[in-house]
Design a protein around this motif. Structure first.
Motif, PDB file in Angstrom:
ATOM      1  N   CYS A  25      37.523   9.755 -19.534  1.00 45.16           N
ATOM      2  CA  CYS A  25      38.869   9.403 -19.959  1.00 45.16           C
ATOM      3  C   CYS A  25      39.669   8.899 -18.763  1.00 45.16           C
ATOM      4  O   CYS A  25      39.344   9.194 -17.609  1.00 45.16           O
ATOM      5  N   ASN A  26      40.752   8.165 -19.036  1.00 46.42           N
ATOM      6  CA  ASN A  26      41.534   7.577 -17.956  1.00 46.42           C
ATOM      7  C   ASN A  26      42.256   8.628 -17.127  1.00 46.42           C
ATOM      8  O   ASN A  26      42.510   8.421 -15.933  1.00 46.42           O
ATOM      9  N   GLU A  27      42.618   9.757 -17.737  1.00 49.04           N
ATOM     10  CA  GLU A  27      43.275  10.826 -16.989  1.00 49.04           C
ATOM     11  C   GLU A  27      42.365  11.347 -15.883  1.00 49.04           C
ATOM     12  O   GLU A  27      42.762  11.471 -14.722  1.00 49.04           O
ATOM     13  N   CYS A  28      41.129  11.658 -16.237  1.00 50.11           N
ATOM     14  CA  CYS A  28      40.167  12.152 -15.240  1.00 50.11           C
ATOM     15  C   CYS A  28      39.791  11.061 -14.247  1.00 50.11           C
ATOM     16  O   CYS A  28      39.574  11.321 -13.066  1.00 50.11           O
ATOM     17  N   LEU A  29      39.710   9.820 -14.736  1.00 43.96           N
ATOM     18  CA  LEU A  29      39.344   8.710 -13.862  1.00 43.96           C
ATOM     19  C   LEU A  29      40.425   8.476 -12.815  1.00 43.96           C
ATOM     20  O   LEU A  29      40.134   8.256 -11.634  1.00 43.96           O
ATOM     21  N   THR A  30      41.697   8.547 -13.242  1.00 44.25           N
ATOM     22  CA  THR A  30      42.806   8.322 -12.329  1.00 44.25           C
ATOM     23  C   THR A  30      42.891   9.404 -11.265  1.00 44.25           C
ATOM     24  O   THR A  30      43.171   9.132 -10.099  1.00 44.25           O
ATOM     25  N   LEU A  31      42.628  10.643 -11.668  1.00 49.06           N
ATOM     26  CA  LEU A  31      42.715  11.769 -10.746  1.00 49.06           C
ATOM     27  C   LEU A  31      41.422  12.015  -9.988  1.00 49.06           C
ATOM     28  O   LEU A  31      41.319  12.955  -9.215  1.00 49.06           O
ATOM     29  N   HIS A  32      40.390  11.186 -10.252  1.00 46.78           N
ATOM     30  CA  HIS A  32      39.085  11.324  -9.597  1.00 46.78           C
ATOM     31  C   HIS A  32      38.456  12.683  -9.883  1.00 46.78           C
ATOM     32  O   HIS A  32      37.875  13.313  -9.000  1.00 46.78           O
ATOM     33  N   LYS A  63      43.494  18.246  -5.680  1.00 41.18           N
ATOM     34  CA  LYS A  63      44.160  18.256  -4.372  1.00 41.18           C
ATOM     35  C   LYS A  63      43.350  17.490  -3.338  1.00 41.18           C
ATOM     36  O   LYS A  63      43.892  16.738  -2.537  1.00 41.18           O
ATOM     37  N   GLN A  64      42.031  17.703  -3.354  1.00 39.75           N
ATOM     38  CA  GLN A  64      41.163  17.041  -2.372  1.00 39.75           C
ATOM     39  C   GLN A  64      41.171  15.534  -2.536  1.00 39.75           C
ATOM     40  O   GLN A  64      41.045  14.790  -1.567  1.00 39.75           O
ATOM     41  N   GLN A  65      41.305  15.071  -3.785  1.00 42.74           N
ATOM     42  CA  GLN A  65      41.251  13.634  -4.043  1.00 42.74           C
ATOM     43  C   GLN A  65      42.605  12.961  -3.879  1.00 42.74           C
ATOM     44  O   GLN A  65      42.704  11.740  -3.993  1.00 42.74           O
ATOM     45  N   ALA A  66      43.645  13.746  -3.566  1.00 42.08           N
ATOM     46  CA  ALA A  66      44.989  13.171  -3.439  1.00 42.08           C
ATOM     47  C   ALA A  66      45.069  12.058  -2.398  1.00 42.08           C
ATOM     48  O   ALA A  66      45.703  11.036  -2.634  1.00 42.08           O
ATOM     49  N   PRO A  67      44.415  12.220  -1.217  1.00 43.32           N
ATOM     50  CA  PRO A  67      44.496  11.128  -0.228  1.00 43.32           C
ATOM     51  C   PRO A  67      43.947   9.813  -0.747  1.00 43.32           C
ATOM     52  O   PRO A  67      44.468   8.751  -0.430  1.00 43.32           O
ATOM     53  N   ILE A 171      32.528  11.261   1.402  1.00 43.19           N
ATOM     54  CA  ILE A 171      33.945  11.191   1.068  1.00 43.19           C
ATOM     55  C   ILE A 171      34.270  12.020  -0.175  1.00 43.19           C
ATOM     56  O   ILE A 171      35.269  12.727  -0.221  1.00 43.19           O
ATOM     57  N   SER A 172      33.400  11.959  -1.173  1.00 42.40           N
ATOM     58  CA  SER A 172      33.711  12.582  -2.463  1.00 42.40           C
ATOM     59  C   SER A 172      33.171  13.991  -2.628  1.00 42.40           C
ATOM     60  O   SER A 172      33.608  14.710  -3.517  1.00 42.40           O
TER      61      SER A 172
END
Length: 578
Positions: A25-32, A63-67, A171-172
């Motif tokens: 979904c786009n929500e999860c995709l946007t937030l990685h 939080k980790q994916q925020a950068p 990175i991920s």
């Protein structure tokens, strides 16, 4: 009134509205968020401890994916600013101001009234980084120096993505990042000054990094254990890759205490991933491996119109990790006198398909430098040794049957080796303008060198496999004419053809097998090979192999040499020579 119950389980857990796009979904995709999934209710949705643990994991991941999200927004804003249009007349002042600032040249002096706040700029730069600059240095050091040293035959083509999948996973995936940083810190210290490796402070820092890696790994495994078979395959692949990286790191610092535990954990996760498509299917058909890879996709398309396909990071990681796991499992089986745990998958993963010009799903030559058929026959000999051990324990060993089975393996080896040596080893060259662009890196020349080295490696492993079979059937017989022939062949290749000598670290197992069967006059040659590898701390597996060789020499002189496998293990440790 129109509330839907078909959203992904991650959005349901987070109590967020889901747009129900698939596969993510786009929500999860946007937030990685990597845990997006549909289907039947997962095991962690238990309204209890597992659900709380998963909620906390997702919160930390966000939080980790925020950068990365902030970086993406900044890049998007920067891109849009390059196409600024002149506003209406009411905004002329603002437009002029913008134009004045954008036309400022580097030679223009800064405004003395508003000096640049260096501290604030550095703070903003640090916010944009996914990890510290020191970690970036260690990561590049790993890609440019350690990876070629540990895996000199692993050279994925630049046009197929090269080792970019490692960068992406670092990175991920915090667990993979920590596993790689452990290795890089150790070798970085060695590269600067070998004496610093004895510094207590350095060791404390190294052990702290290792502890962090183990903690991350332990948490990942605990979460994976609660999944259903079709949940979070991506996380399982990342964890398997991290375990194998830690395995290599511990072996690099001459620590074999956890070899068995790491191997068992990686094997368990591999089988869990395989269960998604069915273990029986993978054992019977090589095309099933492609099904697993599709679950880890889709691939990345670099050029427009989908003309340049590059495997996804998880696809590349799974292929690379599976090759190492198969290799480690086979070598471990020779020391444990057991059938390789992945033996049932050998035919489908290591053998060519029946189609024309088909290639096996796993090519050990491009990873370990030795062609598949040699390792496959080592696995067959390990199965024979396990059968012999079982029969001896039961008191019903049939020597005639042992010889019959060994003869079949020997004939297969001879046929493969004869065919291999009769073929001209060559690397197909595809000349193009793009190849010329990479001429400075000499990629094509490097490919030819690796091909020649792989040919030598395969021959060395093949002759050593004959010796391994001989020991299993007849014991230590260094004066036997056939044994002397294979020993002489390997020593000739190692002494006069293998270059650079540091490649010996990739042949610790065959070196050990050959060394155990050398005669008195050849012992000096073996010692000289080991002494030439400096610093010794970089060649732990060769050193451990030589320790085994000397034990066999001593036992042979005393007339009480034991069975092959007994020298590779103890009650608390498995010497995995990989």
């Amino acid at each position: 009134m129109n509330r839907s119950f078909n959203g992904c389980w991650t959005c349901r857990l987070r109590r967020k509205k889901c747009d129900e796009q698939r596969p993510r979904c786009n929500e999860c995709l946007t937030l990685h968020i990597s845990t997006c999934n549909y289907g039947k209710k997962p095991a962690w949705m238990d309204d209890g401890v597992k659900q709380e643990a998963m909620a906390e994991q997702i919160k930390n991941e966000v939080k980790q994916q925020a950068p990365y999200r902030r970086r993406g927004k900044r890049e998007s804003v920067a891109t849009s600013n390059t196409n600024v249009s002149i506003p209406e007349s009411g905004d002329q002042t603002e437009a002029s101001s913008y134009m004045d600032e954008s036309n400022t040249t580097p030679s223009d002096p800064p405004d003395a009234a508003s000096p640049i706040n260096t501290k604030n700029v550095c703070k903003e730069v640090r916010k944009m980084r996914p990890f510290a600059q020191s970690d970036s240095v260690l990561l590049v050091f790993y890609l440019e120096r350690i990876l070629p040293f540990l895996f000199p035959f692993y050279r994925p083509a630049p046009l197929h993505g090269g080792p970019a999948w490692i960068l992406d996973l670092v990175i991920s995936s915090p667990v993979i990042r920590q596993a790689i940083l452990c290795q890089s810190s150790y070798f970085f210290a060695l590269a600067h000054d070998t004496s610093t490796i004895t510094d207590d402070r350095m060791w404390e820092a190294l052990l702290e990094q290792t502890k962090d890696a183990f903690n991350m790994l332990r948490n990942s495994i605990q979460i994976i254990e609660s999944y259903d078979e079709n949940e979070h395959v991506l996380s399982s692949v990342r964890t398997m890759a991290a375990i194998i990286q830690l395995q290599r790191f511990e072996i690099a610092i001459t620590c074999f205490d956890n070899c068995q535990a790491h191997l068992n954990a990686a094997l368990t996760i591999f089988k869990k991933v395989v269960d998604v498509v069915g273990a029986v299917n993978l054992a019977s058909s090589s095309t099933t491996f492609q099904t697993i890879l599709r679950l880890l996709g889709p691939p990345t398309w670099i050029l427009p119109a989908q003309q340049a396909e590059v495997s996804s990071s998880e696809q590349a990681a799974f292929r690379f990790s599976t090759a190492l796991l198969l290799f480690d499992d086979i070598i471990a089986s020779t020391a444990l006198q057991e059938r390789p745990q992945l033996y049932e998958y050998h035919h489908s993963l290591l053998c060519k398909n029946s189609g024309i010009d088909s290639v096996p799903p796993i090519n050990l030559e491009t990873t370990m430098g030795c062609q598949n058929w040699v390792l496959e026959q080592i696995g067959e000999i390990a199965v024979l040794d396990a059968w012999k051990k079982h029969c001896k324990a039961a008191g019903n060993l049939d020597v005639g049957e042992l010889v019959h089975r060994a003869t079949a393996i020997k004939k297969t080896l001879e046929a493969h080796l004869s065919c291999f040596e009769s073929e001209l080893v060559s690397v197909p060259q595809e000349s193009s303008l793009l190849d010329d662009m990479f001429a400075a890196e000499d990629y094509s020349g490097q490919a030819r060198t690796i091909a020649r080295q792989s040919s030598l490696m395969t021959r060395i492993w093949a002759h050593s496999t004959f010796l391994y079979l001989s020991v299993i059937v007849s014991g230590w017989q260094p004066a036997n004419a056939e044994v002397r022939h294979h020993v002489a062949q390997v020593l000739e290749l190692l002494t006069h053809h293998v270059s650079p000598p540091s490649l010996l670290r990739t042949m610790a197992w065959p070196f050990c097998v050959v060394g155990c069967l050398t005669e008195t006059a050849q012992k000096a040659c073996i010692r000289e090979m080991v002494d030439s590898l400096r610093p010794a701390s970089r060649f732990s597996t060769v050193r451990r192999g030589f320790d085994i060789v000397e034990r066999v020499w001593n036992d042979r002189e005393m007339g009480n040499a034991g069975e092959f496998a007994t020298y590779f293990q103890s009650d608390t440790m498995l010497a995995l020579l990989v």
